[in-house]
Design an enzyme around this catalytic site. Sequence first.
Site, PDB file in Angstrom:
ATOM      1  N   ARG A   1       2.681  -5.048   4.523  1.00 35.80           N
ATOM      2  CA  ARG A   1       3.621  -5.736   5.421  1.00 35.80           C
ATOM      3  C   ARG A   1       3.569  -5.108   6.822  1.00 35.80           C
ATOM      4  O   ARG A   1       3.512  -5.797   7.809  1.00 35.80           O
ATOM      5  CB  ARG A   1       5.026  -5.659   4.830  1.00 35.80           C
ATOM      6  CG  ARG A   1       5.901  -6.814   5.241  1.00 35.80           C
ATOM      7  CD  ARG A   1       7.101  -6.913   4.363  1.00 35.80           C
ATOM      8  NE  ARG A   1       7.657  -5.575   4.117  1.00 35.80           N
ATOM      9  CZ  ARG A   1       8.901  -5.354   3.717  1.00 35.80           C
ATOM     10  NH1 ARG A   1       9.711  -6.347   3.526  1.00 35.80           N
ATOM     11  NH2 ARG A   1       9.331  -4.131   3.494  1.00 35.80           N
TER      12      ARG A   1
ATOM     13  N   VAL B   1       4.167  -4.173  -5.283  1.00 34.76           N
ATOM     14  CA  VAL B   1       5.423  -3.984  -4.559  1.00 34.76           C
ATOM     15  C   VAL B   1       6.527  -3.739  -5.580  1.00 34.76           C
ATOM     16  O   VAL B   1       6.304  -3.839  -6.786  1.00 34.76           O
ATOM     17  CB  VAL B   1       5.773  -5.209  -3.670  1.00 34.76           C
ATOM     18  CG1 VAL B   1       4.701  -5.415  -2.609  1.00 34.76           C
ATOM     19  CG2 VAL B   1       5.965  -6.475  -4.490  1.00 34.76           C
TER      20      VAL B   1
ATOM     21  N   LEU C   1       0.817  -1.231   0.000  1.00 32.51           N
ATOM     22  CA  LEU C   1       0.000   0.000   0.000  1.00 32.51           C
ATOM     23  C   LEU C   1       0.845   1.273   0.000  1.00 32.51           C
ATOM     24  O   LEU C   1       0.488   2.271   0.622  1.00 32.51           O
ATOM     25  CB  LEU C   1      -0.966  -0.023   1.196  1.00 32.51           C
ATOM     26  CG  LEU C   1      -1.966  -1.190   1.174  1.00 32.51           C
ATOM     27  CD1 LEU C   1      -2.808  -1.205   2.442  1.00 32.51           C
ATOM     28  CD2 LEU C   1      -2.865  -1.123  -0.066  1.00 32.51           C
TER      29      LEU C   1
ATOM     30  N   HIS D   1       5.866   1.106 -23.876  1.00 28.82           N
ATOM     31  CA  HIS D   1       5.251   2.406 -23.568  1.00 28.82           C
ATOM     32  C   HIS D   1       6.280   3.301 -22.892  1.00 28.82           C
ATOM     33  O   HIS D   1       6.447   4.473 -23.244  1.00 28.82           O
ATOM     34  CB  HIS D   1       4.026   2.206 -22.656  1.00 28.82           C
ATOM     35  CG  HIS D   1       3.565   3.447 -21.947  1.00 28.82           C
ATOM     36  ND1 HIS D   1       4.232   3.982 -20.857  1.00 28.82           N
ATOM     37  CD2 HIS D   1       2.518   4.275 -22.174  1.00 28.82           C
ATOM     38  CE1 HIS D   1       3.621   5.078 -20.445  1.00 28.82           C
ATOM     39  NE2 HIS D   1       2.562   5.269 -21.230  1.00 28.82           N
ATOM     40  N   ASN D   2       6.998   2.750 -21.930  1.00 28.33           N
ATOM     41  CA  ASN D   2       7.984   3.554 -21.210  1.00 28.33           C
ATOM     42  C   ASN D   2       9.162   3.940 -22.102  1.00 28.33           C
ATOM     43  O   ASN D   2       9.710   5.037 -21.964  1.00 28.33           O
ATOM     44  CB  ASN D   2       8.478   2.797 -19.971  1.00 28.33           C
ATOM     45  CG  ASN D   2       7.492   2.918 -18.821  1.00 28.33           C
ATOM     46  OD1 ASN D   2       6.294   3.046 -19.047  1.00 28.33           O
ATOM     47  ND2 ASN D   2       7.976   2.870 -17.602  1.00 28.33           N
TER      48      ASN D   2
ATOM     49  N   GLU E   1       7.977   6.739 -23.921  1.00 30.65           N
ATOM     50  CA  GLU E   1       7.938   7.846 -22.943  1.00 30.65           C
ATOM     51  C   GLU E   1       9.319   8.506 -22.827  1.00 30.65           C
ATOM     52  O   GLU E   1       9.436   9.739 -22.856  1.00 30.65           O
ATOM     53  CB  GLU E   1       7.484   7.275 -21.587  1.00 30.65           C
ATOM     54  CG  GLU E   1       7.597   8.204 -20.396  1.00 30.65           C
ATOM     55  CD  GLU E   1       7.239   7.474 -19.076  1.00 30.65           C
ATOM     56  OE1 GLU E   1       6.182   6.812 -19.025  1.00 30.65           O
ATOM     57  OE2 GLU E   1       8.019   7.563 -18.106  1.00 30.65           O
TER      58      GLU E   1
ATOM     59  N   LYS F   1       3.777  -2.454 -21.676  1.00 25.84           N
ATOM     60  CA  LYS F   1       4.029  -1.333 -20.754  1.00 25.84           C
ATOM     61  C   LYS F   1       5.498  -0.886 -20.833  1.00 25.84           C
ATOM     62  O   LYS F   1       5.810   0.309 -20.792  1.00 25.84           O
ATOM     63  CB  LYS F   1       3.665  -1.721 -19.313  1.00 25.84           C
ATOM     64  CG  LYS F   1       4.061  -0.685 -18.255  1.00 25.84           C
ATOM     65  CD  LYS F   1       3.348   0.619 -18.481  1.00 25.84           C
ATOM     66  CE  LYS F   1       3.638   1.799 -17.606  1.00 25.84           C
ATOM     67  NZ  LYS F   1       4.736   1.934 -16.759  1.00 25.84           N
TER      68      LYS F   1
ATOM     69  N   SER G   1      -0.157   2.492 -16.315  1.00 29.90           N
ATOM     70  CA  SER G   1       0.513   3.768 -16.561  1.00 29.90           C
ATOM     71  C   SER G   1      -0.361   4.936 -16.158  1.00 29.90           C
ATOM     72  O   SER G   1      -1.581   4.881 -16.273  1.00 29.90           O
ATOM     73  CB  SER G   1       0.888   3.902 -18.039  1.00 29.90           C
ATOM     74  OG  SER G   1       1.453   5.180 -18.244  1.00 29.90           O
TER      75      SER G   1
HETATM   76  C1  6PG Z   1       3.946   5.477 -16.088  1.00 32.78           C
HETATM   77  C2  6PG Z   1       5.423   5.687 -15.944  1.00 32.78           C
HETATM   78  C3  6PG Z   1       5.981   5.045 -14.730  1.00 32.78           C
HETATM   79  C4  6PG Z   1       7.499   5.167 -14.639  1.00 32.78           C
HETATM   80  C5  6PG Z   1       7.946   6.514 -14.233  1.00 32.78           C
HETATM   81  C6  6PG Z   1       9.421   6.643 -13.888  1.00 32.78           C
HETATM   82  O1  6PG Z   1       3.593   4.989 -17.158  1.00 32.78           O
HETATM   83  O2  6PG Z   1       3.182   5.798 -15.196  1.00 32.78           O
HETATM   84  O3  6PG Z   1       6.069   5.149 -17.060  1.00 32.78           O
HETATM   85  O4  6PG Z   1       5.626   3.703 -14.793  1.00 32.78           O
HETATM   86  O5  6PG Z   1       7.956   4.289 -13.709  1.00 32.78           O
HETATM   87  O6  6PG Z   1       7.615   7.422 -15.223  1.00 32.78           O
HETATM   88  O7  6PG Z   1      10.253   6.152 -14.870  1.00 32.78           O
HETATM   89  P1  6PG Z   1      11.809   6.488 -14.850  1.00 32.78           P
HETATM   90  O8  6PG Z   1      12.239   6.658 -13.431  1.00 32.78           O
HETATM   91  O9  6PG Z   1      12.495   5.321 -15.469  1.00 32.78           O
HETATM   92  O10 6PG Z   1      11.966   7.753 -15.621  1.00 32.78           O
END
Ligand code: 6PG
Length: 478
Positions: A33, A74, A10, A185-186, A189, A182, A128
Amino acid sequence: MPAHIGVTGLAVMGANLARNLARNGFTVALHNRSVEKTDALLAAHGDEGDFIRTESLQELVDSLEKPRRVLIMVKAGAPVDAVVDQLVPLLDEGDIVIDAGNSHYSDTRRREAALAGKGLHFVGVGVSGGEEGALNGPSIMPGGSKESYDALGPLLEKISAHVDGQPCCAWIGTDGAGHFVKMVHNGIEYADMQVIGEAYDLLRSGAGIEPAEQAEIFQEWNKGELSSFLIEISAEVLGHVDAKTGKPFVDVVVDSAGQKGTGRWTVQSALDLGSPVSGIAESVFARGISSQRAQRAIAQETLAGHEAGVALPENFVEDVRQALYASKLVSYAQGLDMLTSAAKEYGWDLKLDEIASLWRAGCIIRAELLKDIMAAYKGDAKPENLLFAPAFVQSVGAAVPAWRRVVATAVQLGIPVPVFSSSLAYYDGLRRKRLPAALIQGQRDLFGAHTYGRVDEEGTFHTQWSGDRSEVNAVDTH
Ligand code: 6PG
């Protein structure tokens, strides 16, 4: 009444997902925990819906309706294995363990196989949208078995972001497909953030436009084809003034970009797949250079720049906007192409129109152009590469002259634009009629008898370089 779903872990993301579920009418059993976090959540937000407080995983499991749905939030890596190991003996056949963290897809594949062997479902879910999204509607990318989605999907769809009544959540594919998507996606990003950074640097160091004015420019850009969450928040960051010094906020922040690893994972996986995600890779490397502060300090004192005095192109700001648009699109094209390669490798039936659709809201890369990307992959005539979709052939094509001017100007000014320039190289690399790879094949054949193909004949060939240079048919070792 038994709970519809249990959430263990949490910290902010887990707590926000639990609250989102409760706000949407689901009864949520809570576990952490240390029970203090559970109590803190209940004290602050217990009135938002129906929660069940539990103090142990056994209690959590006992409070759930069947098939049980237990969502783990987690830290990725060993902590996920630790919780899964504790949970498994408490569960019954058909129960579903959900990992909603940023786990590596190969871990998800391993865990899915292990739990399937015990009659349990393991579902790796990409989520995300950061903390805000988790609470108010994230973009959700679930993998795992189709059967598990039947039991879990309706809950996830309900709490996800929506566009025109459509949930930004859909079953992505078996085992690690959700976490893979995902991860990509990152990667996108990272590239998207880097191209925005490059645009900022060009406008600041090239055109001398201060952050406050840039904030207005970005706000303007956000009304057009660049409209996206990342452009919107960039305007906000650029417009922010540091309260302590009165300076632009961006000037008081240390210029070393952190990374938790998902961008790097994207590039590592792309290398394994042979997928050319050059812009995404450059964005990871750019964060790497920014973090080499000691070397940067030495370089500033020792390395010559020889920056040429260049007159900026007449409509430089507009040129930068167009270069940003084209480079951004290449990042999406590379990411989606990587998904196509992964689908073949792992036997996933990834639907790119659906993936684009669920990135339209809730997630970090949400952008206006995802509507067009979605449209590009709808129907039967799917483009081999996003750049070949007629709408983008047109819009990126129109940006090419500006893109070239911007990259050329940046090079002369000594302003690094690794993603602008590598994206342009990718674009040109695809379009070139002949690539110097022919010479590389010759080199490989000469020093290692690695063989080559001919343009005018089927087969595999080798030239006897150290002999009479005659050509022989060979076994393919390309
Ligand atoms: C999301 C983001 C998230 C990610 C952070 C930090 O989709 O909400 O991608 O999952 O963990 O943006 O990423 P970095 O620390 O690698 O920049």
